[in-house]
Design a protein around this motif. Structure first.
Motif, short mmCIF file in Angstrom:
data_model
loop_
_atom_site.label_atom_id
_atom_site.label_comp_id
_atom_site.label_asym_id
_atom_site.label_seq_id
_atom_site.Cartn_x
_atom_site.Cartn_y
_atom_site.Cartn_z
N ILE A 7 63.99 122.89 45.78
CA ILE A 7 63.37 123.95 46.57
C ILE A 7 64.44 124.80 47.25
CG2 ILE A 7 63.12 122.71 48.75
CD1 ILE A 7 60.52 123.90 49.22
N PHE A 8 65.56 124.16 47.61
CA PHE A 8 66.64 124.91 48.23
C PHE A 8 67.28 125.87 47.23
CE2 PHE A 8 65.93 121.78 51.36
CZ PHE A 8 66.47 122.24 52.55
N LEU A 9 67.44 125.43 46.00
CA LEU A 9 68.01 126.30 44.97
C LEU A 9 67.05 127.44 44.66
CD1 LEU A 9 69.53 123.64 42.55
CD2 LEU A 9 70.59 124.79 44.50
N ASN A 10 65.77 127.14 44.59
CA ASN A 10 64.79 128.19 44.32
C ASN A 10 64.75 129.22 45.44
OD1 ASN A 10 64.05 127.10 41.87
ND2 ASN A 10 62.33 125.94 42.70
N ASN A 11 64.74 128.75 46.68
CA ASN A 11 64.72 129.67 47.81
C ASN A 11 66.01 130.47 47.91
OD1 ASN A 11 62.30 129.41 50.01
ND2 ASN A 11 62.46 127.56 48.77
N ASN A 12 67.13 129.82 47.60
CA ASN A 12 68.40 130.53 47.63
C ASN A 12 68.45 131.61 46.56
OD1 ASN A 12 71.30 130.48 48.73
ND2 ASN A 12 71.63 130.35 46.53
N LYS A 68 65.92 133.31 45.49
CA LYS A 68 65.10 134.43 45.97
C LYS A 68 65.81 135.19 47.09
CE LYS A 68 61.47 135.28 44.91
NZ LYS A 68 60.95 136.18 43.87
N ASN A 69 66.32 134.41 48.06
CA ASN A 69 66.95 135.03 49.22
C ASN A 69 67.53 133.92 50.09
OD1 ASN A 69 67.67 136.33 51.57
ND2 ASN A 69 65.77 137.50 51.76
N ALA A 70 68.84 133.93 50.26
CA ALA A 70 69.49 132.86 51.02
C ALA A 70 68.98 132.77 52.45
CB ALA A 70 71.01 133.06 51.02
N ALA A 71 68.42 133.87 52.96
CA ALA A 71 67.90 133.86 54.33
C ALA A 71 66.72 132.92 54.49
CB ALA A 71 67.50 135.27 54.75
N LYS A 72 66.06 132.59 53.38
CA LYS A 72 64.95 131.64 53.46
C LYS A 72 65.47 130.27 53.90
CE LYS A 72 62.05 133.93 49.98
NZ LYS A 72 60.90 134.22 50.86
N ILE A 73 66.64 129.89 53.37
CA ILE A 73 67.26 128.63 53.77
C ILE A 73 67.75 128.71 55.21
CG2 ILE A 73 69.17 127.05 53.33
CD1 ILE A 73 68.91 127.71 50.39
N THR A 74 68.36 129.84 55.54
CA THR A 74 68.85 130.03 56.91
C THR A 74 67.71 129.91 57.91
OG1 THR A 74 70.59 131.51 56.11
CG2 THR A 74 70.02 131.64 58.44
N GLY A 75 66.56 130.46 57.58
CA GLY A 75 65.41 130.37 58.47
C GLY A 75 64.95 128.94 58.70
N TYR A 76 64.95 128.15 57.63
CA TYR A 76 64.57 126.75 57.77
C TYR A 76 65.60 126.00 58.61
CZ TYR A 76 63.81 121.85 56.55
OH TYR A 76 63.60 120.50 56.61
N THR A 77 66.87 126.27 58.38
CA THR A 77 67.93 125.62 59.15
C THR A 77 67.76 125.91 60.64
OG1 THR A 77 69.39 126.07 57.28
CG2 THR A 77 70.41 125.27 59.30
N ASP A 78 67.55 127.18 60.96
CA ASP A 78 67.37 127.56 62.37
C ASP A 78 66.13 126.89 62.96
OD1 ASP A 78 69.59 129.14 62.01
OD2 ASP A 78 68.49 131.02 61.86
N PHE A 79 65.10 126.74 62.13
CA PHE A 79 63.86 126.12 62.61
C PHE A 79 64.10 124.68 63.03
CE2 PHE A 79 60.31 123.31 61.52
CZ PHE A 79 59.33 123.78 62.38
N VAL A 80 64.74 123.88 62.19
CA VAL A 80 64.93 122.47 62.55
C VAL A 80 65.90 122.34 63.72
CG1 VAL A 80 64.30 121.55 60.29
CG2 VAL A 80 66.69 122.11 60.75
N ALA A 81 66.89 123.22 63.79
CA ALA A 81 67.82 123.17 64.92
C ALA A 81 67.12 123.55 66.22
CB ALA A 81 69.01 124.10 64.68
N ASN A 82 66.31 124.60 66.17
CA ASN A 82 65.60 125.03 67.38
C ASN A 82 64.56 124.00 67.82
OD1 ASN A 82 67.01 127.45 67.64
ND2 ASN A 82 65.58 128.56 66.31
N ARG A 83 64.00 123.28 66.87
CA ARG A 83 62.95 122.32 67.22
C ARG A 83 63.54 121.00 67.74
NH1 ARG A 83 57.53 122.77 65.52
NH2 ARG A 83 56.30 120.95 66.12
N TYR A 84 64.61 120.51 67.10
CA TYR A 84 65.09 119.17 67.41
C TYR A 84 66.45 119.11 68.10
CZ TYR A 84 61.22 117.97 64.36
OH TYR A 84 59.96 117.87 63.80
N SER A 85 67.18 120.21 68.10
CA SER A 85 68.52 120.21 68.71
C SER A 85 68.60 121.04 69.97
CB SER A 85 69.56 120.73 67.70
OG SER A 85 69.49 120.02 66.49
N LYS A 86 67.68 122.00 70.12
CA LYS A 86 67.68 122.83 71.32
C LYS A 86 67.09 122.03 72.47
CE LYS A 86 66.48 127.51 72.83
NZ LYS A 86 65.81 128.77 72.43
#
Length: 654
Positions: A221-226, A228-246
């Protein structure tokens, strides 16, 4: 994930969840090459691997953390009340048995025993829509013919829709409210935290490096999203960081270690895997480095990160990208080579201690490794590959009372490199897929396919918990191994004795025997995928005595596996049993204090290990020598037929 009988059952926890003060434990950190609590106390991970936790409801009361904090779900209750067959009951049992960590795939699909579309047991999903055409070959998207349809597998989820609550309210037919999915994940993490357990959380299970045609994976899924648009992966990364690391997030989790990948094969073009994909390693590295950068921000917690790379490797083995900028624990995956090698490599690297993230699970066999290592078969009856893989109805399937030796030998050999921990597992509990069928019968007796409830309390659980307590009591992290290896990242090495070792190499590696070279220089020959010589993997696995002395000379230890050094394997299988009364020679001068203050004793790794089975010499009995001394293991085998022992030499009484 590639892929014991009796036990003293710990009493189940019967009280509702309460906060245990775990904030003083977490977040874990590494300082001076040692894994430590937030308060600076050395920490030894003893983990369990409920990878398929998404198959269980959180608790009888519901699927949110708030609903579960007042419930008393227990394993004993689950045997009579189907509603208590829950994650909460399970982790209470794990805590009672001595585990302090659990591995959970927070994205989970069929490869790791969850639903093929990545849903939880209640039908909620981590993302809401599918990608359109133009994804990474050989995948095709969308799946099921419609971006609005519930997809048939996980490869085509659009990661940019994570956390999107606008496309559905509540649990709809196709589970499109992703917030409900992530609240479920929050519950796993928070309930574990309340019990003082840290979570090895996998936000990017690569499941090898497989496409739909090879079984599907969340890695693709990461390869598929990348694509299409690498920002899709970046968005997911930011989501888990904001949810569990912030730290200000309602879902903030101090008790996380990011566990990256599983069975990772996306980096090694020289491996035999046809699913190696050029460029894939960079996609995953970009995710990890972005996560590390997110957590470096003010107001965030920088969680430790570890990996599971295939083939007894760690992050140094992958030189395609600079993983050393992100990875802080060396995940060792014992699949095609001895875990001791991975521990030695980590010890040489110095900054990131090793943790065995996966090894031979009880009741399973890593692609024939068990047969190659002769951990079963003629060495330990009932535990060999043939026993484990036969899986005839009602058979013990490699889970007989003798089989915890497989887990013990993995544990002791890795931990004697000063490693930070060990993640255990068995064929039933890593999947949790058939969990509702486990609880209705008793939990005593032998773990079998027809009595899976007994698999919750396998003997290795008790033995490894006792072993971990023993090592923590004796400052195991100070151990300097008697053997070293090069810093190459090829996945195998050559063992050489350090200067002035505690164990005399001749007694630790044994002499040549016929066509078999039982010596330390040949110890690592045996990784099928990395060794051109390709000597069978098990040449020295059982015959090799691991040992080391503390960096401050306060103690020294050795683990004698009990294998007969006269065994002619692989040229033959004669004399390949377990032996009592084996001798090793050590240098007591590696322990400070002199002969008048030394105590040497044998400890039984199948028992409680709270006191020695045999004290060999001490200030109050026969004095130890202040130099070379030969020690003989006790004259009787253990009740399970094995002959492994732990030698501890300390200054003073023990």
């Amino acid at each position: 994930m590639w892929r014991y009988g009796y036990a003293t059952v710990s009493p189940p926890v019967t009280v509702p969840i309460t906060i245990t003060g775990s904030s003083s434990l977490f977040p874990l950190m590494v300082s001076g090459g040692v894994l430590q609590t937030a308060g600076g106390t050395p920490y030894l991970i003893l983990g369990d691997a409920p990878q398929g936790a998404n198959n269980l409801p959180l608790c009888k009361a519901g699927n949110t953390y708030a609903a579960c904090t007042g419930t008393g779900d227990t394993l004993s209750g689950a045997q009579t009340d189907s509603g208590q067959r829950s994650f909460l009951a399970y982790i209470k049992d794990r805590q009672a048995q001595g585990f302090n960590s659990v591995w959970i795939n927070i994205l989970c699909e069929a490869y790791t025993a969850c639903g093929s579309n990545g849903s939880t047991q209640e039908g909620t999903y981590p993302f809401t829509t599918q990608l359109s055409a133009g994804v990474h070959s050989p995948d095709t998207c969308p799946e099921g013919g419609s971006t609005a349809a519930t997809p048939g597998s996980a490869n085509c989820w659009d990661m940019s829709t994570v956390g999107n609550t606008s496309t559905g309210v509540g649990i709809t037919v196709n589970g499109r409210n992703t917030e409900l999915y992530w609240q479920n994940i929050d519950g796993y993490i928070k309930l574990a935290n309340d019990l003082g357990l840290q979570v090895l959380a996998d936000p990017i299970p690569t499941d090898n490096c497989n496409s739909q045609s090879q079984g599907g994976s969340f890695g693709f899924i990461f390869l598929n999203n990348n694509t299409k648009n690498a920002a899709k992966i970046t968005g997911y990364t930011d989501f888990v960081a904001n949810r569990y690391s912030k730290i200000s997030s309602p879902s903030y989790a101090s008790n996380l270690i990011w566990f990256l990948f599983n069975d990772y094969t996306c980096w090694n073009p020289t491996s035999p895997f046809g699913n190696y994909i050029p460029g894939a390693d960079t996609v995953f590295y970009n995710f990890v480095s972005r996560l590390a950068a997110d957590e470096a921000q003010t107001g965030y917690t920088k969680h430790l990160m570890t990996t599971e790379t295939y083939g007894n490797s760690n992050w140094l083995s992958d030189t395609v990208n600079t993983w050393s900028t992100c990875i802080t624990l060396n995940g060792v995956y014992y699949n095609v080579g001895p875990d001791y090698d991975g521990g030695l490599l980590s010890h040489v690297q110095g900054t990131a201690p090793a943790i065995l993230v996966e090894g031979n699970y009880a009741g399973e066999d890593l692609s024939g490794v068990d047969a190659g290592n002769q951990l079963g078969g003629t060495w330990i009856a009932g535990c060999g590959s043939a026993d484990i893989l036969a899986r005839s109805p009602g058979a013990t399937q490699g889970n007989s009372a003798t089989c915890p030796f497989r887990e013990r030998i993995q544990f002791w050999k890795l931990l004697f490199t000063g490693a930070a921990g060990y993640v255990n597992g068995n064929t039933y509990t890593w999947q949790l897929a058939a969990a509702p069928n486990w609880w209705s019968t008793g939990r005593s007796g032998v773990c079998t396919g027809t009595s899976p409830a007994a698999c919750l309390d396998i003997a290795s659980n008790v033995q490894l918990a006792n072993a971990a307590a023993f090592l923590k009591a004796h400052s195991w992290y100070k151990i300097v191994p008697d053997f070293k290896r090069g810093v190459n990242g090829s996945g195998f090495g050559i063992a050489n004795a350090i200067g002035s070792p505690f164990l005399t190499a001749a007694t630790g590696c044994y002499p040549n025997n016929g066509s078999v070279s039982h010596n330390c220089a040949s110890y690592y020959k045996g990784s099928n995928y990395n060794d051109a010589i390709n000597i069978p993997k098990g040449d020295l696995f059982n015959a090799f005595v691991v040992s080391g002395a503390a960096s401050d000379n306060s103690f020294a230890m050795a683990y004698v596996p009990g294998a007969n050094p006269a065994c002619t394997y692989p040229s033959g299988a004669s004399n390949c049993g377990q032996l009592a009364s084996q001798q090793i020679t050590v240098n007591n001068a590696k322990v400070s204090g002199g002969s008048s203050s030394l105590t040497a004793a044998w400890y039984d790794p199948t028992g409680a290990m709270t006191s020695p089975t045999t004290t060999i010499c001490s200030p109050s009995t026969t004095l130890c020598t202040n130099g070379s001394q030969t020690y003989t293991t006790p004259s009787s085998l253990h009740a399970d037929g094995t002959g492994d022992w732990v030698l501890l030499v300390t200054s003073g009484t023990s």
